[in-house]
Design a protein around this motif. Sequence first.
Motif, PDB file in Angstrom:
ATOM      1  N   ALA A  51      33.131 -61.951   3.565  1.00  0.00           N
ATOM      2  CA  ALA A  51      31.994 -62.590   2.902  1.00  0.00           C
ATOM      3  C   ALA A  51      30.931 -61.564   2.533  1.00  0.00           C
ATOM      4  O   ALA A  51      30.343 -61.625   1.446  1.00  0.00           O
ATOM      5  CB  ALA A  51      31.399 -63.663   3.799  1.00  0.00           C
ATOM      6  N   ARG A  52      30.696 -60.613   3.429  1.00  0.00           N
ATOM      7  CA  ARG A  52      29.724 -59.556   3.127  1.00  0.00           C
ATOM      8  C   ARG A  52      30.184 -58.732   1.926  1.00  0.00           C
ATOM      9  O   ARG A  52      29.411 -58.456   1.017  1.00  0.00           O
ATOM     10  CB  ARG A  52      29.556 -58.629   4.321  1.00  0.00           C
ATOM     11  CG  ARG A  52      28.800 -59.225   5.453  1.00  0.00           C
ATOM     12  CD  ARG A  52      28.760 -58.251   6.616  1.00  0.00           C
ATOM     13  NE  ARG A  52      28.218 -58.879   7.780  1.00  0.00           N
ATOM     14  CZ  ARG A  52      27.203 -58.388   8.459  1.00  0.00           C
ATOM     15  NH1 ARG A  52      26.667 -57.252   8.109  1.00  0.00           N
ATOM     16  NH2 ARG A  52      26.747 -59.026   9.509  1.00  0.00           N
ATOM     17  N   GLY A  53      31.448 -58.337   1.936  1.00  0.00           N
ATOM     18  CA  GLY A  53      31.977 -57.537   0.836  1.00  0.00           C
ATOM     19  C   GLY A  53      31.924 -58.271  -0.493  1.00  0.00           C
ATOM     20  O   GLY A  53      31.570 -57.685  -1.521  1.00  0.00           O
ATOM     21  N   LEU A  54      32.257 -59.548  -0.480  1.00  0.00           N
ATOM     22  CA  LEU A  54      32.212 -60.330  -1.718  1.00  0.00           C
ATOM     23  C   LEU A  54      30.786 -60.463  -2.237  1.00  0.00           C
ATOM     24  O   LEU A  54      30.542 -60.395  -3.439  1.00  0.00           O
ATOM     25  CB  LEU A  54      32.829 -61.706  -1.500  1.00  0.00           C
ATOM     26  CG  LEU A  54      34.343 -61.733  -1.386  1.00  0.00           C
ATOM     27  CD1 LEU A  54      34.833 -63.124  -1.023  1.00  0.00           C
ATOM     28  CD2 LEU A  54      34.985 -61.287  -2.680  1.00  0.00           C
ATOM     29  N   ARG A  55      29.833 -60.671  -1.323  1.00  0.00           N
ATOM     30  CA  ARG A  55      28.445 -60.803  -1.760  1.00  0.00           C
ATOM     31  C   ARG A  55      27.954 -59.498  -2.363  1.00  0.00           C
ATOM     32  O   ARG A  55      27.312 -59.487  -3.415  1.00  0.00           O
ATOM     33  CB  ARG A  55      27.553 -61.213  -0.601  1.00  0.00           C
ATOM     34  CG  ARG A  55      26.112 -61.345  -1.050  1.00  0.00           C
ATOM     35  CD  ARG A  55      25.209 -61.935  -0.037  1.00  0.00           C
ATOM     36  NE  ARG A  55      23.860 -61.950  -0.570  1.00  0.00           N
ATOM     37  CZ  ARG A  55      22.784 -62.048   0.163  1.00  0.00           C
ATOM     38  NH1 ARG A  55      22.886 -62.195   1.471  1.00  0.00           N
ATOM     39  NH2 ARG A  55      21.599 -62.044  -0.384  1.00  0.00           N
ATOM     40  N   ILE A  56      28.249 -58.380  -1.708  1.00  0.00           N
ATOM     41  CA  ILE A  56      27.795 -57.083  -2.211  1.00  0.00           C
ATOM     42  C   ILE A  56      28.432 -56.793  -3.572  1.00  0.00           C
ATOM     43  O   ILE A  56      27.759 -56.379  -4.521  1.00  0.00           O
ATOM     44  CB  ILE A  56      28.124 -55.977  -1.190  1.00  0.00           C
ATOM     45  CG1 ILE A  56      27.237 -56.146   0.045  1.00  0.00           C
ATOM     46  CG2 ILE A  56      27.942 -54.599  -1.802  1.00  0.00           C
ATOM     47  CD1 ILE A  56      27.662 -55.288   1.218  1.00  0.00           C
ATOM     48  N   GLY A  57      29.733 -57.020  -3.682  1.00  0.00           N
ATOM     49  CA  GLY A  57      30.421 -56.789  -4.949  1.00  0.00           C
ATOM     50  C   GLY A  57      29.903 -57.676  -6.063  1.00  0.00           C
ATOM     51  O   GLY A  57      29.726 -57.230  -7.206  1.00  0.00           O
ATOM     52  N   THR A  58      29.635 -58.919  -5.739  1.00  0.00           N
ATOM     53  CA  THR A  58      29.124 -59.857  -6.736  1.00  0.00           C
ATOM     54  C   THR A  58      27.747 -59.442  -7.219  1.00  0.00           C
ATOM     55  O   THR A  58      27.452 -59.515  -8.417  1.00  0.00           O
ATOM     56  CB  THR A  58      29.075 -61.280  -6.148  1.00  0.00           C
ATOM     57  OG1 THR A  58      30.387 -61.641  -5.728  1.00  0.00           O
ATOM     58  CG2 THR A  58      28.573 -62.281  -7.157  1.00  0.00           C
ATOM     59  N   GLU A  59      26.890 -59.016  -6.293  1.00  0.00           N
ATOM     60  CA  GLU A  59      25.547 -58.559  -6.677  1.00  0.00           C
ATOM     61  C   GLU A  59      25.647 -57.397  -7.667  1.00  0.00           C
ATOM     62  O   GLU A  59      24.939 -57.362  -8.673  1.00  0.00           O
ATOM     63  CB  GLU A  59      24.769 -58.113  -5.437  1.00  0.00           C
ATOM     64  CG  GLU A  59      24.406 -59.213  -4.480  1.00  0.00           C
ATOM     65  CD  GLU A  59      23.136 -59.932  -4.849  1.00  0.00           C
ATOM     66  OE1 GLU A  59      22.375 -59.423  -5.688  1.00  0.00           O
ATOM     67  OE2 GLU A  59      22.927 -61.018  -4.286  1.00  0.00           O
ATOM     68  N   PHE A  60      26.529 -56.453  -7.377  1.00  0.00           N
ATOM     69  CA  PHE A  60      26.647 -55.272  -8.223  1.00  0.00           C
ATOM     70  C   PHE A  60      27.229 -55.628  -9.595  1.00  0.00           C
ATOM     71  O   PHE A  60      26.666 -55.250 -10.637  1.00  0.00           O
ATOM     72  CB  PHE A  60      27.507 -54.211  -7.537  1.00  0.00           C
ATOM     73  CG  PHE A  60      27.652 -52.963  -8.339  1.00  0.00           C
ATOM     74  CD1 PHE A  60      26.600 -52.076  -8.448  1.00  0.00           C
ATOM     75  CD2 PHE A  60      28.837 -52.675  -8.997  1.00  0.00           C
ATOM     76  CE1 PHE A  60      26.718 -50.917  -9.207  1.00  0.00           C
ATOM     77  CE2 PHE A  60      28.966 -51.526  -9.742  1.00  0.00           C
ATOM     78  CZ  PHE A  60      27.902 -50.650  -9.852  1.00  0.00           C
ATOM     79  N   ILE A  61      28.340 -56.345  -9.600  1.00  0.00           N
ATOM     80  CA  ILE A  61      29.005 -56.695 -10.866  1.00  0.00           C
ATOM     81  C   ILE A  61      28.098 -57.551 -11.745  1.00  0.00           C
ATOM     82  O   ILE A  61      28.038 -57.358 -12.967  1.00  0.00           O
ATOM     83  CB  ILE A  61      30.338 -57.432 -10.589  1.00  0.00           C
ATOM     84  CG1 ILE A  61      31.307 -56.524  -9.835  1.00  0.00           C
ATOM     85  CG2 ILE A  61      30.966 -57.964 -11.861  1.00  0.00           C
ATOM     86  CD1 ILE A  61      31.783 -55.336 -10.622  1.00  0.00           C
ATOM     87  N   ALA A  62      27.369 -58.489 -11.138  1.00  0.00           N
ATOM     88  CA  ALA A  62      26.490 -59.359 -11.920  1.00  0.00           C
ATOM     89  C   ALA A  62      25.405 -58.549 -12.619  1.00  0.00           C
ATOM     90  O   ALA A  62      25.103 -58.786 -13.803  1.00  0.00           O
ATOM     91  CB  ALA A  62      25.863 -60.417 -11.016  1.00  0.00           C
ATOM     92  N   ALA A  63      24.804 -57.597 -11.909  1.00  0.00           N
ATOM     93  CA  ALA A  63      23.750 -56.786 -12.529  1.00  0.00           C
ATOM     94  C   ALA A  63      24.294 -55.968 -13.692  1.00  0.00           C
ATOM     95  O   ALA A  63      23.658 -55.882 -14.754  1.00  0.00           O
ATOM     96  CB  ALA A  63      23.115 -55.877 -11.479  1.00  0.00           C
ATOM     97  N   VAL A  64      25.462 -55.380 -13.527  1.00  0.00           N
ATOM     98  CA  VAL A  64      26.047 -54.569 -14.599  1.00  0.00           C
ATOM     99  C   VAL A  64      26.391 -55.445 -15.804  1.00  0.00           C
ATOM    100  O   VAL A  64      26.101 -55.084 -16.956  1.00  0.00           O
ATOM    101  CB  VAL A  64      27.291 -53.801 -14.087  1.00  0.00           C
ATOM    102  CG1 VAL A  64      28.023 -53.131 -15.234  1.00  0.00           C
ATOM    103  CG2 VAL A  64      26.892 -52.782 -13.029  1.00  0.00           C
ATOM    104  N   LEU A  65      26.996 -56.606 -15.555  1.00  0.00           N
ATOM    105  CA  LEU A  65      27.368 -57.490 -16.665  1.00  0.00           C
ATOM    106  C   LEU A  65      26.148 -58.044 -17.394  1.00  0.00           C
ATOM    107  O   LEU A  65      26.162 -58.159 -18.626  1.00  0.00           O
ATOM    108  CB  LEU A  65      28.247 -58.629 -16.156  1.00  0.00           C
ATOM    109  CG  LEU A  65      29.664 -58.230 -15.731  1.00  0.00           C
ATOM    110  CD1 LEU A  65      30.413 -59.445 -15.202  1.00  0.00           C
ATOM    111  CD2 LEU A  65      30.412 -57.585 -16.875  1.00  0.00           C
ATOM    112  N   VAL A  66      25.103 -58.386 -16.666  1.00  0.00           N
ATOM    113  CA  VAL A  66      23.892 -58.887 -17.317  1.00  0.00           C
ATOM    114  C   VAL A  66      23.277 -57.785 -18.178  1.00  0.00           C
ATOM    115  O   VAL A  66      22.874 -58.038 -19.328  1.00  0.00           O
ATOM    116  CB  VAL A  66      22.883 -59.425 -16.273  1.00  0.00           C
ATOM    117  CG1 VAL A  66      21.517 -59.647 -16.885  1.00  0.00           C
ATOM    118  CG2 VAL A  66      23.404 -60.716 -15.673  1.00  0.00           C
ATOM    119  N   GLY A  67      23.200 -56.573 -17.656  1.00  0.00           N
ATOM    120  CA  GLY A  67      22.661 -55.462 -18.450  1.00  0.00           C
ATOM    121  C   GLY A  67      23.482 -55.216 -19.704  1.00  0.00           C
ATOM    122  O   GLY A  67      22.933 -55.039 -20.795  1.00  0.00           O
ATOM    123  N   ALA A  68      24.804 -55.208 -19.559  1.00  0.00           N
ATOM    124  CA  ALA A  68      25.671 -54.981 -20.719  1.00  0.00           C
ATOM    125  C   ALA A  68      25.552 -56.124 -21.721  1.00  0.00           C
ATOM    126  O   ALA A  68      25.524 -55.890 -22.938  1.00  0.00           O
ATOM    127  CB  ALA A  68      27.119 -54.824 -20.267  1.00  0.00           C
TER     128      ALA A  68
END
Length: 131
Positions: A51-68
């Motif tokens: 759960a920790r890994g998924l949350r961290i990964g989701t936070e990172f991917i979401a920020a990159v996708l929103v910026g792009a």
Amino acid sequence: MTKPSDDQGKAAHAREATRDLASRIASAKRERDLEDNRASRDASPEMTGLARGLRIGTEFIAAVLVGAGIGYLIDFGLGTSPWGLLILLLMGFAAGILNVIRVVTEMNAASPAPKGADLGPDAEDEERNEN
């Protein structure tokens, strides 16, 4: 004397079988409820590693996708291709890293260190080393 008909005997047997089945179903439901209560009571309130890994990964991917995505829309609207996408993709990457740092700090503060863990030097150790 008259014998009871076969239909009455079958009906009585069917009622007994139905009662037996109903009691077994009720017993199984009670056991399952007890197991569910035991499992929810034993479950850790802290997040698992997955759960920790998924949350961290989701936070990172979401920020990159929103910026792009925002960069692409700016390029599409203003015709500045590829600069808006590149700049905001990099900004999304930086925001993703900041989000990961924030989330990890939050998670570390929420879960105490295990007993006996070496947490590094404390103030007393620093004073001894200075003298």
